[in-house]
Design a protein around this motif. Structure first.
Motif, short mmCIF file in Angstrom:
data_model
loop_
_atom_site.label_atom_id
_atom_site.label_comp_id
_atom_site.label_asym_id
_atom_site.label_seq_id
_atom_site.Cartn_x
_atom_site.Cartn_y
_atom_site.Cartn_z
N LYS A 168 -9.83 -4.58 -5.44
CA LYS A 168 -9.76 -3.21 -5.95
C LYS A 168 -10.93 -2.88 -6.88
O LYS A 168 -11.52 -1.78 -6.81
CB LYS A 168 -8.43 -3.00 -6.68
N VAL B 113 -6.07 1.82 1.23
CA VAL B 113 -4.64 1.54 1.05
C VAL B 113 -3.82 2.46 1.95
O VAL B 113 -2.87 2.03 2.62
CB VAL B 113 -4.23 1.70 -0.43
N LYS C 195 -0.32 -0.55 1.98
CA LYS C 195 -0.47 -1.53 0.90
C LYS C 195 0.09 -2.90 1.30
O LYS C 195 -0.47 -3.95 0.97
CB LYS C 195 0.20 -1.04 -0.38
N GLU C 196 1.19 -2.89 2.05
CA GLU C 196 1.85 -4.15 2.43
C GLU C 196 0.98 -4.97 3.40
O GLU C 196 1.21 -6.17 3.58
CB GLU C 196 3.23 -3.87 3.04
N HIS D 294 -4.61 -8.59 -1.69
CA HIS D 294 -5.45 -8.26 -2.85
C HIS D 294 -6.00 -9.52 -3.49
O HIS D 294 -5.23 -10.39 -3.92
CB HIS D 294 -4.64 -7.45 -3.88
#
Length: 304
Positions: A215, A228, A233-234, A238
């Motif tokens: 990020k 994202v 997001k899943e 990250h």
């Protein structure tokens, strides 16, 4: 003739240019460093030696052989770093784009000319001089082309700023039917932990709908949020600051379900296996000291 075809980062690989570490030359002087990470290792006396890097690249080559990929290697230039073939060119669809790289790296293009000679000349493009663009910043992703750039007014002061907005606009004109999305990256000349040298240092897709992301590599949160929202997001792994420094996002896909990764990337490799990927682990930690890893060492020519 080579029938080029690269529409994304993960389809089954058939042909690739893999760089070489043979006759790599002496350790650079401090003032010759292209990036903060090399600089750090030059100063510390831990800069990688040729024999170790040759071994690492051979391990990579063996994985390609295992998957029956046609591998081209650059012609050897004496005392010269030719590891990072991704910098010097890239393929989108059936077009080979030569990168306008730092001037003293021009010889690296000459060393792969025998491959370029096998491509239809109408499909080989050289951007005008004002266009700066390197393969590490360019990611075809089906209908999209993702491009890393640096929008700061001090662009010219950063040797780590490799792709400019002229580069982004050049790709937009060349591929009017694609959605070209640029990402403003964080750059540092002095701290490798805060330097996204190329887009693939802070993001890379894997499989058909997943990705690895850092990020803090993006100057604008909106750019991060774009990915994202696109991937979900899943579906994104990250990575942390130290993992970005060790180049965890710079893996390389041979197929939608096969990823070549560095053997020390424990957390990432575990996640990849949990997602159903076959992970081909190889040693690449010495080459990583030059702020480049697996994706940087490759120039894919044909994917199914």
């Amino acid at each position: 003739m080579l029938q080029l075809n690269v529409k994304n980062e993960t389809s089954r690989l058939r042909a690739v240019i893999l760089g070489t570490a043979i006759n790599n030359g002496p350790t650079p002087k401090i003032e010759e460093a292209y990036d903060p990470k090399s600089l750090e290792h030059i100063k510390a006396g831990t800069y990688p030696v040729e024999a170790d890097m040759v071994k690492e690249m051979e391990a990579f080559n063996q994985v390609f052989q295992k998957y029956d990929v046609q591998v081209y290697r650059p012609e050897i230039i004496e005392n010269y770093n030719q590891i990072f073939s991704r910098d010097i060119g890239f393929v989108i669809d059936d077009i080979f784009i030569k990168a306008n790289i730092l001037p003293d790296r021009e010889r690296e293009l000459e060393a792969i000319q025998y491959v370029i000679d096998q491509i239809d000349p109408n499909k080989v493009v050289r951007p005008p001089d004002n266009v700066h663009i390197e393969g590490g910043d360019v990611m075809p992703w089906n209908d999209y082309i993702f491009i890393g750039t640096y929008k700061g007014s001090d662009y010219k002061d950063y040797i780590t700023a490799r792709t400019n907005m002229d580069g982004v606009n050049f790709i937009k004109e060349l591929f009017p039917n694609k959605i070209v999305k640029e990402f403003d990256l964080v750059k540092s000349k002095i701290e490798p932990r805060d330097n996204a040298l190329h887009l693939d240092c802070c993001f890379q897709p894997v499989g058909t709908n997943k990705g690895i992301i850092y990020k803090s590599g993006f100057r604008e949160e909106a750019d991060y949020m774009f990915l994202v929202n696109l991937f979900g997001k899943e579906n994104l792994f990250h990575i942390e600051r130290e993992e970005m420094y060790h180049m965890n996002s710079n893996v390389f896909s041979i197929a939608p379900d096969v990823v070549v990764s560095e053997k020390n990337f424990t957390r990432l490799n575990t996640w990849l296996r949990e997602q159903g990927f076959t992970v081909e682990e190889i040693p690449y930690a010495e080459i990583a000291k030059q702020e480049g890893l697996l994706r940087c060492s490759t120039l894919p020519l044909i994917r199914d």
